[in-house]
Write an enzyme that holds these catalytic residues in place. Structure first.
Site, PDB file in Angstrom:
ATOM      1  N   ASN A  34       0.863  -1.083   0.198  1.00 19.85           N
ATOM      2  CA  ASN A  34       0.144   0.080  -0.003  1.00 19.85           C
ATOM      3  C   ASN A  34       1.009   1.216   0.047  1.00 19.85           C
ATOM      4  O   ASN A  34       1.701   1.351  -0.929  1.00 19.85           O
ATOM      5  CB  ASN A  34      -1.179  -0.042   1.050  1.00 19.85           C
ATOM      6  CG  ASN A  34      -0.805  -0.334   2.550  1.00 19.85           C
ATOM      7  OD1 ASN A  34      -0.089  -1.236   2.700  1.00 19.85           O
ATOM      8  ND2 ASN A  34      -0.865   0.879   3.251  1.00 19.85           N
ATOM      9  N   ASP A  35       0.882   2.237   0.916  1.00 26.24           N
ATOM     10  CA  ASP A  35       1.546   3.507   0.709  1.00 26.24           C
ATOM     11  C   ASP A  35       2.762   3.476   0.369  1.00 26.24           C
ATOM     12  O   ASP A  35       3.619   2.904   0.984  1.00 26.24           O
ATOM     13  CB  ASP A  35       1.448   4.228   2.197  1.00 26.24           C
ATOM     14  CG  ASP A  35      -0.196   4.546   2.751  1.00 26.24           C
ATOM     15  OD1 ASP A  35      -1.150   3.734   2.224  1.00 26.24           O
ATOM     16  OD2 ASP A  35      -0.305   4.889   3.698  1.00 26.24           O
ATOM     17  N   PHE A  94       4.252   1.502  10.401  1.00 27.78           N
ATOM     18  CA  PHE A  94       3.414   2.223   9.519  1.00 27.78           C
ATOM     19  C   PHE A  94       4.029   3.259   8.635  1.00 27.78           C
ATOM     20  O   PHE A  94       5.236   3.334   8.673  1.00 27.78           O
ATOM     21  CB  PHE A  94       2.096   2.507  10.241  1.00 27.78           C
ATOM     22  CG  PHE A  94       0.911   1.806  10.562  1.00 27.78           C
ATOM     23  CD1 PHE A  94       1.127   0.209  10.444  1.00 27.78           C
ATOM     24  CD2 PHE A  94      -0.139   2.229  10.899  1.00 27.78           C
ATOM     25  CE1 PHE A  94       0.153  -0.493  10.787  1.00 27.78           C
ATOM     26  CE2 PHE A  94      -1.284   1.466  11.408  1.00 27.78           C
ATOM     27  CZ  PHE A  94      -0.867  -0.087  11.133  1.00 27.78           C
ATOM     28  N   ARG A 165      -0.069   9.572  13.155  1.00 26.22           N
ATOM     29  CA  ARG A 165       0.856   8.643  12.222  1.00 26.22           C
ATOM     30  C   ARG A 165       1.068   9.392  11.227  1.00 26.22           C
ATOM     31  O   ARG A 165       0.889  10.640  10.651  1.00 26.22           O
ATOM     32  CB  ARG A 165       0.047   7.287  11.841  1.00 26.22           C
ATOM     33  CG  ARG A 165      -1.195   7.653  11.091  1.00 26.22           C
ATOM     34  CD  ARG A 165      -2.080   6.432  10.796  1.00 26.22           C
ATOM     35  NE  ARG A 165      -3.182   6.755  10.281  1.00 26.22           N
ATOM     36  CZ  ARG A 165      -4.416   6.477  11.013  1.00 26.22           C
ATOM     37  NH1 ARG A 165      -4.247   6.399  12.468  1.00 26.22           N
ATOM     38  NH2 ARG A 165      -5.554   6.631  10.357  1.00 26.22           N
ATOM     39  N   GLU A 220      -5.129  12.025   6.239  1.00 29.95           N
ATOM     40  CA  GLU A 220      -3.778  11.036   6.332  1.00 29.95           C
ATOM     41  C   GLU A 220      -2.639  11.307   5.419  1.00 29.95           C
ATOM     42  O   GLU A 220      -2.934  12.157   4.330  1.00 29.95           O
ATOM     43  CB  GLU A 220      -4.348   9.522   6.100  1.00 29.95           C
ATOM     44  CG  GLU A 220      -5.218   8.841   6.838  1.00 29.95           C
ATOM     45  CD  GLU A 220      -5.349   7.553   6.680  1.00 29.95           C
ATOM     46  OE1 GLU A 220      -4.873   6.774   7.554  1.00 29.95           O
ATOM     47  OE2 GLU A 220      -5.720   6.863   5.693  1.00 29.95           O
ATOM     48  N   TRP A 302     -10.844   1.190  -3.675  1.00 35.27           N
ATOM     49  CA  TRP A 302     -11.309   1.014  -2.108  1.00 35.27           C
ATOM     50  C   TRP A 302     -12.758   0.139  -2.359  1.00 35.27           C
ATOM     51  O   TRP A 302     -13.338   0.412  -3.321  1.00 35.27           O
ATOM     52  CB  TRP A 302     -11.605   2.249  -1.518  1.00 35.27           C
ATOM     53  CG  TRP A 302     -10.536   2.722  -1.103  1.00 35.27           C
ATOM     54  CD1 TRP A 302      -9.721   3.900  -1.809  1.00 35.27           C
ATOM     55  CD2 TRP A 302      -9.755   2.866   0.028  1.00 35.27           C
ATOM     56  NE1 TRP A 302      -8.837   4.319  -1.174  1.00 35.27           N
ATOM     57  CE2 TRP A 302      -8.606   3.837  -0.052  1.00 35.27           C
ATOM     58  CE3 TRP A 302      -9.784   2.020   1.306  1.00 35.27           C
ATOM     59  CZ2 TRP A 302      -7.607   3.968   1.085  1.00 35.27           C
ATOM     60  CZ3 TRP A 302      -9.022   2.196   2.044  1.00 35.27           C
ATOM     61  CH2 TRP A 302      -7.904   2.858   2.144  1.00 35.27           C
TER      62      TRP A 302
END
Length: 488
Positions: A34-35, A94, A165, A220, A302
């Site tokens: 993911n990110d 993370f 985060r 985020e 998503w």
């Protein structure tokens, strides 16, 4: 064998089982991605770290994967940089960022603790704190012995440690600043800033951006940087609680303005969306080797079904985008060498399409399509991609109503409509990058971008341009990707 060794051994023993990876979008050798994290130019090449779980194609304990590139088409997969092997990151390393200091590469990331991970969220037991890992060679990283460096002591009252985060670090005039995502006591998103002189001792500085309570969102993966004489703040939007999932889409946004580092205040002057599709999230930028600002993001739809398990991987990273500012808008242009990687197989000049007339291309799994369209002599036309006998992805251009619509038979999500897609008295340009599982569309040299992903195995390959009313195409170029055999 420790967790890092275990992950790297698993990858080497199983990566040959993976099939159907994209050709010119980065994907992991195996497993879930993911990110993008730690995106930087270091020791002569671009480094990309990323949220990673090698053992399955679904999200789980987050590691940091790692790869390098010179051109964003050919990638060298490196050993996994970090595993969640400490008390302070026991349930995940993370997202975070990277910065060079004294020739060393520093990673700053969120250590995630959640003893109920995978089960119902129990916020009082969730702790997110910021940690550091350091490398002298850009490959092997050692976690700082006094981690975490930003935690409960540094976080002021009024903020929740359970959602704290995504540190993005920068240096300004010899001082280090870090922007972070946090949930406030009203359960809404804010972006806050910390300050340091050495990357390990941090103090809270200010709150630079706050969502409105009625927006019901979290913010985020913040990113703050300067282009020319303006500052840009990026963030990704998600529902602040499950009850708002139906009304809040996961998307990415930007604000342009002035960051006053002396006062810790960001003054917004304009804003917009980074991507109008449903598949671009958690982007991260870096300064390129020539001083340009480059951006990449996670391509993920998503709430879609996962790829077939036999593929062995899940997730991709977007093409790099070169950023600039024009007329208070953020412009994103594709930052790969098009002429080097796409062989033109068809070129049309000054084509007039009447209603029902069309141009067909026998497509490949990958391709590049460029169109220049006369706005003054065009009413409406449709571009069909991934075309089979019964399905396609359709982009309809309605010049009269200055609208571009995007819909696909390979998606259950709603049609995307951009209502201000054309500029008065200016020709329209469309650039499509078509890969095995994705489409990226750049409108008017990056004024707007639409990203799309679909892992369907029955996607067609053909392309059609269909006149709905009169359409004057000044130029059409179709090219196929010429380095399919170089995928690493």
């Amino acid at each position: 064998m420790n967790k890092l060794e275990k992950a790297n051994q698993y990858i080497q023993n199983n990566k040959q089982k993976v099939t159907n990876r994209p050709f010119f979008h980065f994907s992991p050798e195996i497993g879930w991605i993911n990110d993008p994290n730690g995106f930087c130019f270091y020791q002569g090449e671009y480094h990309l770290f990323y949220q990673y779980y090698p053992y399955d194609i679904v999200w789980n304990d987050m590691h940091w994967g790692h790869a390098t590139t010179l051109d964003f088409v050919h990638w060298n997969h490196k050993p996994v940089a970090m595993a969640n092997d400490k008390v302070y990151d026991a349930n995940g390393c993370f997202s975070g960022s990277a910065i060079e200091k004294d020739g060393k590469l520093f990673l700053i990331y969120t250590g995630h603790i959640d003893p109920n991970i995978g089960f119902d969220r129990d916020e009082p037991q969730i702790i997110e704190r910021q940690c550091i890992a350091i490398s002298e060679d850009g490959i092997n990283f050692k976690k700082y012995e006094n981690n975490p460096v930003i935690g409960e002591k540094e976080l002021p009252e009024g903020y929740l440690i359970c959602d704290f985060r995504d540190p993005k670090v920068m240096e300004v005039n010899g001082v280090y600043y870090c922007v972070l995502s946090v949930r406030n006591e009203k359960r809404r998103g804010e972006i806050i800033m910390f300050k340091s002189s050495n990357l390990v001792d941090w103090t809270f500085y200010s709150s630079i951006y706050q969502s409105k309570e009625e927006e019901n969102i979290l913010l985020e993966c913040p990113d703050l940087f300067r282009i020319g004489n303006k500052d840009v703040l990026l963030f990704s939007i998600m529902p602040c609680d499950p009850e708002f999932q139906a009304e809040v889409d996961n998307k990415t946004a930007y604000v342009i303005g002035e960051m006053d580092f002396e006062k810790g205040i960001f003054k917004t002057e304009s804003d917009g969306l980074l991507d109008y599709g449903h598949t671009f999230y958690a982007p991260q930028s870096t300064e390129g080797k020539n001083g340009e600002r480059l951006l990449i993001g996670w391509m993920h739809r998503w709430h879609q079904t996962t790829p077939p398990k036999e593929y062995g991987f899940n997730g991709m990273i977007s093409l790099p985008r070169k950023l600039s500012i024009e007329n208070h808008r953020l412009i994103q242009q594709p930052a790969i060498e098009i002429e080097q990687y796409f062989n033109p197989s068809a070129i049309y000049e000054k084509i007039q399409l009447n209603a029902g007339e069309k141009i067909d291309f026998k497509g490949e799994r990958t391709g590049y399509l460029y169109m220049s369209v006369s706005s003054s002599n065009t009413e409406r036309f449709t571009v069909e991609l991934n075309k089979s006998e019964t399905k396609s992805t359709r982009i309809e251009v309605d010049v009269e109503n200055t609208m571009i619509s995007f819909e696909s038979d390979y998606s259950s999500q709603d049609q995307i409509n951009i209502t201000d897609a054309l500029n008065a008295n200016e020709d329209l340009t469309l650039e499509f990058f078509i890969d095995r599982h994705s489409i990226e569309l750049f409108i008017n040299s990056g004024e707007k971008v639409i990203s799309f992903t679909a892992y369907d195995q029955d996607k067609g390959k053909d392309i059609s341009i269909l006149g709905q009313c009169n359409a004057e195409l000044k130029q059409v170029i179709y090219g196929t990707f010429c380095h399919e055999n170089t995928l690493s």
